[in-house]
Design an enzyme around this catalytic site. Structure first.
Site, PDB file in Angstrom:
ATOM      1  CE  LYS A   1      -4.427  -1.783   1.037  1.00 38.34           C
ATOM      2  NZ  LYS A   1      -5.476  -2.115   1.966  1.00 38.34           N
TER       3      LYS A   1
ATOM      4  NE  ARG B   1      -7.220  -8.555   0.160  1.00 36.13           N
ATOM      5  CZ  ARG B   1      -6.722  -7.778  -0.798  1.00 36.13           C
ATOM      6  NH1 ARG B   1      -5.696  -6.987  -0.556  1.00 36.13           N
ATOM      7  NH2 ARG B   1      -7.252  -7.803  -2.002  1.00 36.13           N
TER       8      ARG B   1
HETATM    9  N1  PMM Z   1      -7.557  -3.686   0.273  1.00 33.61           N
HETATM   10  C1  PMM Z   1      -7.715  -3.881  -1.032  1.00 33.61           C
HETATM   11  C2  PMM Z   1      -8.593  -4.866  -1.506  1.00 33.61           C
HETATM   12  N2  PMM Z   1      -9.265  -5.657  -0.653  1.00 33.61           N
HETATM   13  N3  PMM Z   1      -9.775  -6.299   1.553  1.00 33.61           N
HETATM   14  C3  PMM Z   1      -9.639  -6.126   2.871  1.00 33.61           C
HETATM   15  N4  PMM Z   1     -10.308  -6.922   3.732  1.00 33.61           N
HETATM   16  N5  PMM Z   1      -8.819  -5.162   3.376  1.00 33.61           N
HETATM   17  C4  PMM Z   1      -8.124  -4.311   2.567  1.00 33.61           C
HETATM   18  O1  PMM Z   1      -7.422  -3.429   3.102  1.00 33.61           O
HETATM   19  C5  PMM Z   1      -8.245  -4.476   1.172  1.00 33.61           C
HETATM   20  C6  PMM Z   1      -9.104  -5.492   0.694  1.00 33.61           C
HETATM   21  C7  PMM Z   1      -6.964  -3.028  -2.000  1.00 33.61           C
HETATM   22  O2  PMM Z   1      -5.747  -3.616  -2.343  1.00 33.61           O
HETATM   23  P1  PMM Z   1      -5.479  -4.478  -3.694  1.00 33.61           P
HETATM   24  O3  PMM Z   1      -5.847  -3.592  -4.852  1.00 33.61           O
HETATM   25  O4  PMM Z   1      -4.100  -4.824  -3.657  1.00 33.61           O
HETATM   26  O5  PMM Z   1      -6.323  -5.721  -3.667  1.00 33.61           O
END
Ligand code: PMM
Length: 302
Positions: free
Chosen positions: A225, A265
């Site tokens: 991030k 994650r």
């Molecule tokens: N961030 C992204 C997508 N899904 N889900 C949860 N539970 N928490 C998050 O902070 C989150 C998420 C955005 O990141 P990406 O584009 O790398 O998937």
């Protein structure tokens, strides 16, 4: 012991005796950190299986980018992207999470074998979401979310980000419980980067204990991030690209595991999988009958 205080078990999911690792498969052309790389079904399924081979305990499949400024995909397209990947991974025995704000996508994913629903809006974007998850008896990730960012990040204003995020998450948890989702199936997530700047994200990571105090398993999604780019670059230099933030991500994974998070994650699994295993081994090596906390005095410190 504070480092073991996090709730680590979610009803309806396998039990891991350490912080779990959720690998990310974004079936999108435009996700901020890995957009376009796993866009067709067979590539996406293969990537999910590779993540499991690298140590992921579960795989989060998403078909809609949530990055600031991203336009929403329509429902048919999201279903087209997500369902075959969920089905393909579930058929291989993978514990699959579906990352969606749409009740229809959640419902069809659960029918295709998904084990949990990860909704970055915490059930706010689609009024049918909570009912669908409750009816299926599925676990649900409630992320802290203040809405879509159209028109600028006006919602990212806090006086005390930790207290406000904890209070707002608490309110969302109450709402999902009222909607019929069982308390032992609710996971909370601070939503790093969502209506939050780098200082907000860091403040939240510094007080994971406060979020664990909500009494639910905690998911931390720091991977690649913006705030990591900010930290690595310092105030003036341009931040390194998303894919050069994986070592920093693994550092957050170690700290989250140490704090008692249920899962992290991440996009790049191997380093975080190693990190959570080392943290677990260190925690296991700490003898319970030799406390080292200050309240036990000099005896424990020796
Ligand atoms: N961030 C992204 C997508 N899904 N889900 C949860 N539970 N928490 C998050 O902070 C989150 C998420 C955005 O990141 P990406 O584009 O790398 O998937």
């Amino acid at each position: 012991m504070s480092t073991h205080s996090g709730r680590r078990q979610v009803a309806g999911l396998p039990h891991w005796d350490r912080c779990a690792v959720m690998g990310v498969v974004n079936v999108t052309p435009d996700s901020f950190s890995d957009g376009g790389r796993w866009f067709d079904t067979s590539t996406a399924v293969k990537h999910g299986l590779d993540l499991v081979a690298q140590g992921a305990d579960l795989v989060d499949v998403g078909g809609e980018s949530t990055r600031p400024g991203a336009t929403r995909v329509d429902e048919a397209e999201e279903l087209r992207r997500v369902i075959p990947v969920v089905r393909g991974l579930a058929a291989e025995g993978v514990t699959v999470s579906v990352d969606t704000m749409r009740a229809s996508v959640a419902e069809r994913s659960l029918a295709a074998g998904a084990a949990l629903v990860n909704d970055v809006s915490g059930g706010l974007a689609d009024p049918a979401m909570i009912g669908v998850v409750a009816a299926a008896g599925a676990p649900f990730v409630v992320m802290h979310w203040r809405g879509f960012l159209e028109g600028g990040n006006v919602r990212g204003v806090y006086e005390d980000v930790v207290a406000e995020v904890a209070d707002e998450l608490h309110a969302r948890v109450e709402a999902v419980l009222e909607g019929g989702i069982a308390a032992d199936r609710v996971i909370v997530d601070p939503g790093l980067g969502f209506s939050k700047d780098a200082a907000h994200d860091l403040a939240l990571l510094a007080r994971l204990d406060r979020l664990l105090g909500l009494g639910h398993p905690l998911l931390v999604a720091a991977s690649r991030k913006r705030f990591l780019g900010r930290v690595l670059a310092g105030p003036d230099a341009p931040p390194p690209p998303a894919r050069e933030r994986d070592a920093a991500t693994a550092a957050v994974s170690a700290l989250s595991a140490r704090a008692g998070a249920w899962a992290v994650r991440v996009h790049e699994v191997r380093a975080s999988a190693d990190a959570v295993r080392v943290v677990h081994a260190i925690q296991e090596a700490r003898p319970d009958d030799h406390p080292t906390s200050p309240e036990h005095g000099a005896e424990g410190a020796r």
